[in-house]
Design a protein around this motif. Structure first.
Motif, mmCIF file in Angstrom:
data_model
loop_
_atom_site.group_PDB
_atom_site.id
_atom_site.type_symbol
_atom_site.label_atom_id
_atom_site.label_comp_id
_atom_site.label_asym_id
_atom_site.label_seq_id
_atom_site.Cartn_x
_atom_site.Cartn_y
_atom_site.Cartn_z
ATOM 1 N N LYS A 1 0.966 -4.214 4.374
ATOM 2 C CA LYS A 1 -0.720 -3.727 4.234
ATOM 3 C C LYS A 1 -0.672 -4.042 2.275
ATOM 4 O O LYS A 1 0.601 -3.259 2.399
ATOM 5 N N GLN B 1 -2.383 -4.921 -1.206
ATOM 6 C CA GLN B 1 -3.302 -5.127 -1.934
ATOM 7 C C GLN B 1 -3.632 -5.417 -3.823
ATOM 8 O O GLN B 1 -2.008 -5.580 -4.448
ATOM 9 N N ALA C 1 0.731 -1.357 0.115
ATOM 10 C CA ALA C 1 -0.062 0.075 -0.485
ATOM 11 C C ALA C 1 1.014 1.274 0.150
ATOM 12 O O ALA C 1 0.266 2.471 -0.537
#
Length: 703
Positions: A492, A494, A436
């Motif tokens: 984190k 995605q 992220a």
């Protein structure tokens, strides 16, 4: 995995956790005799009751005080957060029980197809497979295919029919389904009486009361006895039986073990984990009929240079040969390895050699390291019980091994060796991920190696064309587990769309003029070149020709022009993809006695190629793979129709070793991004495929 003390210190024990339910009698000591060990893998489709059956056996032997719940996440087998979230096993686990004086390592394996790697690791650690089938449901194609895999490696097998307490349960129908799926050598050892009447042993002499309770018992007894004594080394047994003699039960049980160990006879046991029906009989089967490690052949071994060695024997005093079948990362203990010992003895505070080979294509480079065992454990699900040693035939866990990965060989430092690796399934579903933020990218780079070390079915790829980090997974459920493990390490991230790495080429001839002239006082830059570009056949690569007349450009700078052209080809001229299959001819140019240089002519060559591209039609090329799909015959039509919808071209069909059909086809890579999932849905979980890059072809406008 973690030690009991560490787990208690870290977060305590709730009343529902496996540790809180563990009995004081559950301490499974290290085995001292390979003959008193059984390694049994429970296999079958997800939802048939494997984990619940393990819980019932643990409770029946006093290893836990009461059964846990899958829905509540309190079973011994499923402690992984992803397993609790998905409500199904995602990793293999080992739960040892003591039956009389025999240690039985129950290896609970995942039933969902995405976790085939864990299943095969469980079979590698086992000496027999216990196929679990629901009395209320059918047998799926993936289980039938797994039976065939076990048959090829002559793995001894037995069948357990579960869920007899279910309203739709029908044991007789379940046996018929097993015989249709697995063969006629699948026969019941016990039959359930109506209601709560318990079980009747088919081998035992039947009296009038038994026949009244189970009229079919006598009809089942004949085929069972004939199937057992057909494998007997006593050739007189069949004649005695056909002559009407009542054979001693002890002789039949002894021959039963021989028949099962040879992989030619497969007993069926009726059970209910909820009511306890059939559990005592099943436990007797585990120790009386299934083979010990002494009766199984160990995998082939070799020297570090690849030269073969004589087979190792299951001897605690022999040369150490063990294999890592599962790796986890514990927040307190670091890397914890589940190890099956095939020969020799593992001891605390001993030096070992760790060797890994054959998985470089999946991001696991070949490696060798000498390490020391500081702690040795007997695993009970996610909990660990310290033991001083682990002999040949047994399964243990080792903590704090810095270099060990799943599939690695553990041997003595003085006599290092390698065990032939088992067949790893190929991950074929790509998932592109990115951090992220910049800091998350750094954390991702550190964490991804730990996750990959534990999972040989995961392949990492940093695509050189798209610069994406690709996780090649077995399917969506596998991808979800991998992503959860990364996030649990504080990363984190995605997921993003996977970019298919295309290529560019010229659709026709074109000319380009490259002028790189700069004057800024002092030494300047001067380079002018003219090129002609023409397309080549697919796969021809790149050609460069020099047709300079009169020495307009010295030979040194001709090479510079070629470097500039090649550099621009890598960057692309239209959509940013590399340019392939062209011929570039240098036909003219100018130099300056002072200002011309290698760098200037490289820049001019790149400019010339871009100018030629602006004047020509650029064709995008997509990668096409050669695909071989193995499916049962009944799905051939559906698969071929689906391939047509994917712009695929079928090139042939062949019989697949007498089991189904292999379909050969050429399919664009863009159409294969989710094919691992879609083929599974199309063939009820039975279809498999492999792929290899073939060539690039023009990308249709509609694509």
């Amino acid at each position: 995995m973690s030690t009991k003390g560490t787990r208690e210190t870290a977060k305590g024990q709730g009343s529902g956790t496996p540790d809180a339910r563990r009995s004081e009698n559950s301490a499974v000591l290290a085995a001292s005799d390979p003959a008193k060990i059984r390694n049994v893998a429970l296999v079958g489709h997800s939802g048939v009751g494997k984990t619940t059956l393990v819980e019932a056996l643990l409770a029946a032997t006093g290893a836990i005080t009461r059964m846990g719940s899958i829905s509540e996440g309190t079973t011994v087998s499923d402690s992984d957060p992803s397993a609790i979230h998905q409500q199904r096993s995602v990793t293999l686990s080992v739960a040892p029980i003591m039956i009389r004086d025999v240690k039985v390592n129950l290896i609970d394996t995942p039933g969902y197809t995405d976790f085939t790697g864990e299943l095969r690791a469980g079979l590698r650690a086992a000496d027999a497979a216990l196929f679990v089938v629901s009395a209320a449901d059918g047998i799926d194609g993936a289980t039938v295919a797994l039976w065939g895999e076990c048959r090829k490696i002559r793995m001894p097998r037995a069948v357990v029919v579960t869920k007899l307490d279910h309203p739709r349960a029908d044991f007789s129908a379940a046996v018929v389904r097993c015989q249709e799926a697995f063969g006629e050598s699948v026969l019941p050892l016990y039959l359930p009486a109506a209601g709560n009447g318990g079980l009747i042993g088919v081998l035992h002499p039947l009296d009038d009361e038994d026949l009244e309770r189970i009229p079919d018992a006598e009809a089942a007894r004949g085929p069972l006895i004939e199937g057992i004594i057909a494998e007997s080394e006593d050739e007189t047994l069949m004649d005695r039986y056909l002559g009407g003699e009542e054979l001693p039960l002890a002789d039949l049980i002894a021959d039963l073990e021989t028949a099962v160990a040879r992989g030619n006879f497969f007993p069926v046991m009726p059970t209910s984990a909820e009511t306890g029906l059939g559990l005592p009989e099943l436990m007797s089967l585990l120790i009386d009929a299934l083979p010990s490690p002494l009766e199984r052949t160990a995998p082939a071994v070799m020297k570090l240079d690849g030269s073969s060695l004589k087979p190792v024997a299951c001897d605690p005093a022999g040369h150490l040969a063990a294999e890592v079948v599962r790796t986890t990362v514990d927040p307190f203990l670091g890397r914890v390895c589940l190890v099956r010992v095939f020969s020799g003895t593992l001891r605390e505070d001993s030096s070992i050699h760790i060797g890994g080979r054959g998985l470089a294509d999946r991001g696991h480079e070949d490696h060798d390291a000498d390490e020391r065992i500081t702690h040795l454990y007997s695993p009970v699900g996610s909990s660990l019980k310290a033991v001083p040693q682990c002999i040949a035939g047994d399964i243990c866990a080792i903590s704090k091994l810095a270099s060990a990965e799943t599939g690695d060989t553990v041997s003595a430092r003085e006599t290092p060796l390698l065990i032939e690796t088992w067949n790893m399934p190929e991950p074929l579903m790509p998932v592109a991920i990115e951090g992220a933020s910049r800091s998350d990218e750094d954390a991702l780079a550190k964490s991804i190696g730990k996750v990959a070390a534990a999972d040989p079915t995961l392949r990492l790829e940093r695509n050189q064309d798209t610069h994406q980090l690709i996780l090649w997974c077995m399917g969506e459920a596998h991808a979800e587990v991998v992503l959860d493990r990364l996030r649990n390490q504080g990363v984190k991230l995605q997921t993003v769309d996977v970019i298919t790495p295309l290529r560019e080429t010229f659709a026709g001839k074109a000319s380009g003029h490259g002028r790189h002239v700069k004057q800024s006082g002092g030494h300047g830059q001067f380079a002018i070149c003219d090129i002609e570009v023409e397309p080549l056949e697919r796969g021809a690569g790149f050609e460069f020709a020099d047709k300079i007349v009169g020495g307009a450009i010295p030979g040194t700078f001709v090479t510079s022009v070629e470097k500039g052209v090649r550099s621009q080809m890598l960057k692309g001229v239209s959509a940013g993809f590399p340019v392939v299959d062209i011929k570039v001819t240098l036909v003219g140019g100018k130099t300056h006695s002072v200002d011309s240089s290698d760098a200037a002519f490289q820049a001019a060559g790149a400019l010339a190629l871009r100018e030629a591209a602006a004047a020509a039609k650029i064709q995008l090329l997509e990668p096409v793979s050669s695909v071989v799909i193995s499916v049962p015959d009944e799905y051939v039509g559906a698969v071929m129709s689906d391939l047509s919808g994917r712009r695929g071209r079928v090139t042939g069909t062949t019989a697949a070793d007498g089991e189904g059909t292999e379909i050969s086809a050429e399919v664009p890579d863009q159409e294969l991004l989710r094919y691992a999932i879609e083929l599974r849905a199309l063939t009820a979980g039975t279809g498999r495929f492999r792929r290899s890059f073939l060539r690039h072809e023009p990308l249709p406008k509609q694509a």
